[in-house]
Design a protein around this motif. Structure first.
Motif, PDB file in Angstrom:
ATOM      1  N   GLU A 151       0.843  -1.209   0.000  1.00  0.00           N
ATOM      2  CA  GLU A 151       0.000   0.000   0.000  1.00  0.00           C
ATOM      3  C   GLU A 151       0.878   1.261   0.000  1.00  0.00           C
ATOM      4  OE1 GLU A 151      -0.299  -2.605   2.193  1.00  0.00           O
ATOM      5  OE2 GLU A 151      -1.913  -3.471   0.971  1.00  0.00           O
ATOM      6  N   ARG A 152       1.888   1.234   0.843  1.00  0.00           N
ATOM      7  CA  ARG A 152       2.802   2.380   0.919  1.00  0.00           C
ATOM      8  C   ARG A 152       3.512   2.590  -0.427  1.00  0.00           C
ATOM      9  NH1 ARG A 152       4.508   7.290   2.693  1.00  0.00           N
ATOM     10  NH2 ARG A 152       6.736   7.368   3.142  1.00  0.00           N
ATOM     11  N   PHE A 153       4.004   1.495  -0.988  1.00  0.00           N
ATOM     12  CA  PHE A 153       4.713   1.566  -2.261  1.00  0.00           C
ATOM     13  C   PHE A 153       3.823   2.194  -3.343  1.00  0.00           C
ATOM     14  CE2 PHE A 153       5.451  -0.724  -6.340  1.00  0.00           C
ATOM     15  CZ  PHE A 153       6.583  -0.016  -6.707  1.00  0.00           C
ATOM     16  N   ARG A 154       2.581   1.681  -3.430  1.00  0.00           N
ATOM     17  CA  ARG A 154       1.680   2.180  -4.467  1.00  0.00           C
ATOM     18  C   ARG A 154       1.312   3.646  -4.235  1.00  0.00           C
ATOM     19  NH1 ARG A 154      -1.616  -0.993  -7.528  1.00  0.00           N
ATOM     20  NH2 ARG A 154      -0.698  -3.024  -8.009  1.00  0.00           N
ATOM     21  N   SER A 155       1.154   4.036  -2.973  1.00  0.00           N
ATOM     22  CA  SER A 155       0.788   5.427  -2.702  1.00  0.00           C
ATOM     23  C   SER A 155       1.949   6.375  -3.053  1.00  0.00           C
ATOM     24  CB  SER A 155       0.333   5.613  -1.249  1.00  0.00           C
ATOM     25  OG  SER A 155       1.444   5.658  -0.385  1.00  0.00           O
TER      26      SER A 155
ATOM     27  N   VAL B  60       4.230  10.346  -7.032  1.00  0.00           N
ATOM     28  CA  VAL B  60       5.384  10.686  -7.864  1.00  0.00           C
ATOM     29  C   VAL B  60       5.012  10.743  -9.347  1.00  0.00           C
ATOM     30  CG1 VAL B  60       7.469   9.546  -8.741  1.00  0.00           C
ATOM     31  CG2 VAL B  60       7.166   9.870  -6.290  1.00  0.00           C
ATOM     32  N   LYS B  61       3.942  10.045  -9.704  1.00  0.00           N
ATOM     33  CA  LYS B  61       3.540   9.907 -11.101  1.00  0.00           C
ATOM     34  C   LYS B  61       3.403  11.282 -11.768  1.00  0.00           C
ATOM     35  CE  LYS B  61       0.065   7.798 -13.948  1.00  0.00           C
ATOM     36  NZ  LYS B  61      -1.364   7.536 -14.063  1.00  0.00           N
ATOM     37  N   GLY B  62       3.989  11.410 -12.944  1.00  0.00           N
ATOM     38  CA  GLY B  62       3.900  12.674 -13.665  1.00  0.00           C
ATOM     39  C   GLY B  62       4.996  13.662 -13.294  1.00  0.00           C
ATOM     40  N   ARG B  63       5.805  13.323 -12.275  1.00  0.00           N
ATOM     41  CA  ARG B  63       6.916  14.210 -11.884  1.00  0.00           C
ATOM     42  C   ARG B  63       8.162  13.805 -12.672  1.00  0.00           C
ATOM     43  NH1 ARG B  63       6.683  17.485  -6.835  1.00  0.00           N
ATOM     44  NH2 ARG B  63       8.925  17.491  -7.170  1.00  0.00           N
ATOM     45  N   SER B  64       8.488  14.578 -13.703  1.00  0.00           N
ATOM     46  CA  SER B  64       9.639  14.212 -14.535  1.00  0.00           C
ATOM     47  C   SER B  64      10.955  14.427 -13.795  1.00  0.00           C
ATOM     48  CB  SER B  64       9.622  15.028 -15.825  1.00  0.00           C
ATOM     49  OG  SER B  64       9.677  16.392 -15.508  1.00  0.00           O
TER      50      SER B  64
ATOM     51  N   VAL C 232       9.960  -7.931  -9.145  1.00  0.00           N
ATOM     52  CA  VAL C 232       9.153  -8.393 -10.292  1.00  0.00           C
ATOM     53  C   VAL C 232       7.710  -8.676  -9.907  1.00  0.00           C
ATOM     54  CG1 VAL C 232      10.852  -9.343 -11.895  1.00  0.00           C
ATOM     55  CG2 VAL C 232      10.059 -10.747  -9.994  1.00  0.00           C
ATOM     56  N   GLU C 233       7.505  -9.131  -8.657  1.00  0.00           N
ATOM     57  CA  GLU C 233       6.153  -9.559  -8.282  1.00  0.00           C
ATOM     58  C   GLU C 233       5.246  -8.380  -7.938  1.00  0.00           C
ATOM     59  OE1 GLU C 233       6.893 -12.466  -5.253  1.00  0.00           O
ATOM     60  OE2 GLU C 233       7.503 -13.989  -6.722  1.00  0.00           O
ATOM     61  N   ILE C 234       5.806  -7.325  -7.352  1.00  0.00           N
ATOM     62  CA  ILE C 234       4.974  -6.198  -6.905  1.00  0.00           C
ATOM     63  C   ILE C 234       5.323  -4.905  -7.647  1.00  0.00           C
ATOM     64  CG2 ILE C 234       4.367  -4.743  -4.921  1.00  0.00           C
ATOM     65  CD1 ILE C 234       4.884  -7.287  -3.155  1.00  0.00           C
ATOM     66  N   ALA C 235       6.627  -4.598  -7.733  1.00  0.00           N
ATOM     67  CA  ALA C 235       7.022  -3.306  -8.312  1.00  0.00           C
ATOM     68  C   ALA C 235       6.741  -3.234  -9.815  1.00  0.00           C
ATOM     69  CB  ALA C 235       8.500  -3.041  -8.048  1.00  0.00           C
ATOM     70  N   LEU C 236       7.162  -4.256 -10.552  1.00  0.00           N
ATOM     71  CA  LEU C 236       7.033  -4.205 -12.017  1.00  0.00           C
ATOM     72  C   LEU C 236       5.591  -3.974 -12.479  1.00  0.00           C
ATOM     73  CD1 LEU C 236       8.253  -4.376 -14.855  1.00  0.00           C
ATOM     74  CD2 LEU C 236       8.087  -6.879 -14.696  1.00  0.00           C
ATOM     75  N   PRO C 237       4.608  -4.800 -12.004  1.00  0.00           N
ATOM     76  CA  PRO C 237       3.243  -4.538 -12.466  1.00  0.00           C
ATOM     77  C   PRO C 237       2.725  -3.158 -12.070  1.00  0.00           C
ATOM     78  CG  PRO C 237       3.296  -6.380 -10.873  1.00  0.00           C
ATOM     79  CD  PRO C 237       4.706  -6.036 -11.209  1.00  0.00           C
ATOM     80  N   ALA C 238       3.092  -2.679 -10.872  1.00  0.00           N
ATOM     81  CA  ALA C 238       2.612  -1.359 -10.423  1.00  0.00           C
ATOM     82  C   ALA C 238       3.207  -0.243 -11.286  1.00  0.00           C
ATOM     83  CB  ALA C 238       2.968  -1.142  -8.956  1.00  0.00           C
ATOM     84  N   LEU C 239       4.489  -0.397 -11.680  1.00  0.00           N
ATOM     85  CA  LEU C 239       5.123   0.593 -12.551  1.00  0.00           C
ATOM     86  C   LEU C 239       4.463   0.592 -13.925  1.00  0.00           C
ATOM     87  CD1 LEU C 239       8.827  -0.147 -11.568  1.00  0.00           C
ATOM     88  CD2 LEU C 239       7.690   2.070 -11.241  1.00  0.00           C
ATOM     89  N   LEU C 240       4.239  -0.611 -14.464  1.00  0.00           N
ATOM     90  CA  LEU C 240       3.658  -0.717 -15.807  1.00  0.00           C
ATOM     91  C   LEU C 240       2.243  -0.140 -15.846  1.00  0.00           C
ATOM     92  CD1 LEU C 240       4.949  -4.247 -16.910  1.00  0.00           C
ATOM     93  CD2 LEU C 240       5.757  -1.994 -17.679  1.00  0.00           C
ATOM     94  N   GLU C 241       1.460  -0.412 -14.797  1.00  0.00           N
ATOM     95  CA  GLU C 241       0.094   0.151 -14.715  1.00  0.00           C
ATOM     96  C   GLU C 241       0.095   1.661 -14.823  1.00  0.00           C
ATOM     97  OE1 GLU C 241      -1.699  -0.866 -10.925  1.00  0.00           O
ATOM     98  OE2 GLU C 241      -1.609  -3.018 -11.437  1.00  0.00           O
ATOM     99  N   ARG C 242       1.145   2.277 -14.306  1.00  0.00           N
ATOM    100  CA  ARG C 242       1.221   3.741 -14.259  1.00  0.00           C
ATOM    101  C   ARG C 242       2.069   4.319 -15.391  1.00  0.00           C
ATOM    102  NH1 ARG C 242       0.557   1.443  -9.612  1.00  0.00           N
ATOM    103  NH2 ARG C 242      -0.638   2.395  -7.927  1.00  0.00           N
TER     104      ARG C 242
ATOM    105  N   ASP D  58       5.611  11.879   4.996  1.00  0.00           N
ATOM    106  CA  ASP D  58       4.932  12.468   3.839  1.00  0.00           C
ATOM    107  C   ASP D  58       5.910  12.546   2.675  1.00  0.00           C
ATOM    108  OD1 ASP D  58       3.571  13.895   1.985  1.00  0.00           O
ATOM    109  OD2 ASP D  58       3.431  15.738   3.167  1.00  0.00           O
ATOM    110  N   VAL D  59       5.647  11.731   1.653  1.00  0.00           N
ATOM    111  CA  VAL D  59       6.594  11.669   0.543  1.00  0.00           C
ATOM    112  C   VAL D  59       6.645  12.988  -0.221  1.00  0.00           C
ATOM    113  CG1 VAL D  59       5.040  10.742  -1.214  1.00  0.00           C
ATOM    114  CG2 VAL D  59       7.452  10.140  -1.252  1.00  0.00           C
TER     115      VAL D  59
END
Ligand SMILES: [Zn+2]
Length: 212
Positions: free
Chosen positions: A32-36, A41-45, A59-69, A188-189
């Motif tokens: 949950e923390r990773f995804r939030s 961060v999304k859209g911050r070049s 590969v199991e958690i990070a890769l799919p979450a990155l690809l989704e975004r 707070d990230v």
């Protein structure tokens, strides 16, 4: 557009599938923390995402979450752990690269490089990862953020085009040496991406200090 960039470091994510090293629990975060954080961060070049240690969660958690975004990241892998339980395999490295991710070296045995055999950590580890990946490895991240002049000299001589530390704060995008900030479960990230909030940023830095 800012002339500085921020580099974030993730380590293991989600359920812990092995005994952690001392201090590693500080930087192991929930899914949950990773995804939030990714959503923040999304859209911050000006923000770059990196992963250290070559955990299976890459590969199991990070890769799919990155690809989704629609995001990409660099994964720093410990060469000597390739194929061990709970860590990435050579096939995983190729899958990450095929999905548009970058692979870098995090050394051979996850030791502080200031005290290590640099031929093995800097040169041999690079060759092992290149062999597994089938492509050149041009970036490295220092385990535990440990480096000194001898380490940097060895990295330069071995031909690394970019080296990541754990020195926190912002980095100039084109520089050879790149500071990074480890993400922990709390804090707070957004404040980490905002140089005008030093106190919150300082607190998160201290929390991340023991494991870098
Ligand atoms: Zn590490």
């Amino acid at each position: 557009m800012s002339s500085r960039s921020i580099n974030f470091t993730f380590h293991g994510i989600g359920p812990q599938e092995r005994f952690l090293e001392p201090g590693e629990g500080t930087v192991w975060v929930s899914t949950e923390r990773f995804r939030s954080v990714l959503d923040a961060v999304k859209g911050r070049s000006d923000v770059r995402i990196t992963f250290d240690d070559g955990n299976r969660s890459d590969v199991e958690i990070a890769l799919p979450a990155l690809l989704e975004r629609g995001m990409t990241a660099t994964f720093f892998v410990v060469a000597g752990r390739l194929g061990s339980d709970a860590f990435l395999t050579a096939e995983d490295l190729r899958a990450l690269a095929a999905a548009g991710m970058r692979i870098g070296s995090h050394g051979m045995h996850h030791r502080p490089w200031r005290e290590a055999d640099l031929q093995e950590e800097v040169v041999t580890a690079k060759a092992v990862l290149e062999d597994a990946l089938g492509q050149p490895i041009t970036e490295a991240a220092c385990p535990f953020g440990s480096y000194d002049r001898r380490v940097l000299k060895a990295l330069k001589r071995a031909g690394y085009a970019r080296v990541y530390t754990s020195d926190r704060g912002s980095a100039a995008p084109g520089e050879w040496l790149q500071a990074r900030t480890s993400i922990t479960e709390a804090g707070d990230v957004r404040s980490l991406m905002d140089p005008s909030a030093p106190s919150l940023r300082r607190r998160a830095e201290l929390a991340a200090k023991r494991w870098r």
